[in-house]
Design a protein around this motif. Structure first.
Motif, PDB file in Angstrom:
ATOM      1  N   UNK A  25       0.848  -1.192   0.000  1.00 16.91           N
ATOM      2  CA  UNK A  25       0.000   0.000   0.000  1.00 16.91           C
ATOM      3  C   UNK A  25       0.880   1.237   0.000  1.00 16.91           C
ATOM      4  N   UNK A  26       0.364   2.294  -0.591  1.00 15.08           N
ATOM      5  CA  UNK A  26       1.066   3.566  -0.687  1.00 15.08           C
ATOM      6  C   UNK A  26       0.041   4.694  -0.574  1.00 15.08           C
ATOM      7  N   UNK A  27       0.500   5.848  -0.135  1.00 11.73           N
ATOM      8  CA  UNK A  27      -0.338   7.033  -0.104  1.00 11.73           C
ATOM      9  C   UNK A  27       0.362   8.158  -0.848  1.00 11.73           C
ATOM     10  N   UNK A  28      -0.426   9.108  -1.320  1.00  4.75           N
ATOM     11  CA  UNK A  28       0.100  10.254  -2.037  1.00  4.75           C
ATOM     12  C   UNK A  28      -0.918  11.374  -1.985  1.00  4.75           C
ATOM     13  N   UNK A  29      -0.455  12.571  -2.237  1.00  8.79           N
ATOM     14  CA  UNK A  29      -1.388  13.700  -2.302  1.00  8.79           C
ATOM     15  C   UNK A  29      -2.133  13.708  -3.627  1.00  8.79           C
ATOM     16  N   UNK A  30      -1.631  12.965  -4.612  1.00  7.58           N
ATOM     17  CA  UNK A  30      -2.282  12.879  -5.920  1.00  7.58           C
ATOM     18  C   UNK A  30      -2.704  11.442  -6.211  1.00  7.58           C
ATOM     19  N   UNK A  31      -3.914  11.291  -6.708  1.00  7.34           N
ATOM     20  CA  UNK A  31      -4.389   9.975  -7.143  1.00  7.34           C
ATOM     21  C   UNK A  31      -4.102   9.867  -8.638  1.00  7.34           C
ATOM     22  N   UNK A  32      -2.902   9.382  -8.950  1.00 12.91           N
ATOM     23  CA  UNK A  32      -2.502   9.314 -10.350  1.00 12.91           C
ATOM     24  C   UNK A  32      -1.840   7.971 -10.652  1.00 12.91           C
ATOM     25  N   UNK A  39       2.824   1.426  -6.010  1.00 13.25           N
ATOM     26  CA  UNK A  39       2.228   0.360  -5.217  1.00 13.25           C
ATOM     27  C   UNK A  39       2.498  -0.998  -5.851  1.00 13.25           C
ATOM     28  N   UNK A  40       2.362  -1.080  -7.157  1.00 12.76           N
ATOM     29  CA  UNK A  40       2.615  -2.332  -7.871  1.00 12.76           C
ATOM     30  C   UNK A  40       4.081  -2.748  -7.745  1.00 12.76           C
ATOM     31  N   UNK A  41       5.008  -1.792  -7.870  1.00 12.84           N
ATOM     32  CA  UNK A  41       6.433  -2.100  -7.731  1.00 12.84           C
ATOM     33  C   UNK A  41       6.743  -2.633  -6.328  1.00 12.84           C
ATOM     34  N   UNK A  42       6.145  -2.043  -5.309  1.00  7.48           N
ATOM     35  CA  UNK A  42       6.360  -2.510  -3.934  1.00  7.48           C
ATOM     36  C   UNK A  42       5.799  -3.914  -3.740  1.00  7.48           C
ATOM     37  N   UNK A  43       4.631  -4.180  -4.320  1.00  5.12           N
ATOM     38  CA  UNK A  43       4.034  -5.510  -4.205  1.00  5.12           C
ATOM     39  C   UNK A  43       4.908  -6.552  -4.896  1.00  5.12           C
ATOM     40  N   UNK A  44       5.416  -6.218  -6.073  1.00  5.47           N
ATOM     41  CA  UNK A  44       6.281  -7.155  -6.791  1.00  5.47           C
ATOM     42  C   UNK A  44       7.591  -7.380  -6.048  1.00  5.47           C
ATOM     43  N   UNK A  46       8.078  -7.188  -2.801  1.00  6.02           N
ATOM     44  CA  UNK A  46       7.834  -8.008  -1.609  1.00  6.02           C
ATOM     45  C   UNK A  46       7.593  -9.467  -2.005  1.00  6.02           C
ATOM     46  N   UNK A  47       6.983  -9.693  -3.166  1.00 11.97           N
ATOM     47  CA  UNK A  47       6.750 -11.055  -3.652  1.00 11.97           C
ATOM     48  C   UNK A  47       8.073 -11.725  -4.005  1.00 11.97           C
ATOM     49  N   UNK A  48       8.978 -10.983  -4.635  1.00 14.69           N
ATOM     50  CA  UNK A  48      10.273 -11.537  -5.014  1.00 14.69           C
ATOM     51  C   UNK A  48      11.091 -11.938  -3.784  1.00 14.69           C
ATOM     52  N   UNK A  49      10.987 -11.157  -2.710  1.00 12.71           N
ATOM     53  CA  UNK A  49      11.737 -11.501  -1.516  1.00 12.71           C
ATOM     54  C   UNK A  49      11.162 -12.747  -0.851  1.00 12.71           C
ATOM     55  N   UNK A  50       9.873 -12.947  -0.923  1.00 12.78           N
ATOM     56  CA  UNK A  50       9.237 -14.142  -0.361  1.00 12.78           C
ATOM     57  C   UNK A  50       9.604 -15.366  -1.194  1.00 12.78           C
TER      58      UNK A  50
END
Length: 54
Positions: A25-32, A39-44, A46-50
């Motif tokens: 999950x990520x937050x930002x002042x802009x929804x873009x 968010x997708x890069x962080x999810x990928x 974390x999956x690679x480390x698992x």
């Protein structure tokens, strides 16, 4: 969008369909697109480390 004292924040979250856990999950002042891609890069990442731990 989440209301805060500093102004609204956009929240992006990716949930694993099988385990139902939040993968990232990520937050930002802009929804873009940058928010979603981050968010997708962080999810990928974390999956690679698992997968690497197996």
């Amino acid at each position: 969008m989440i209301a805060t004292l500093d102004g609204p924040l956009a929240l992006s979250a990716i949930r694993d369909a099988l385990s139902r856990r939040v993968a990232a999950w990520e937050t930002s002042t802009l929804a873009d697109a940058d928010l979603v891609l981050t968010t997708l890069e962080c999810a990928l990442a974390s999956r690679e480390s698992i997968v690497g731990e197996r």
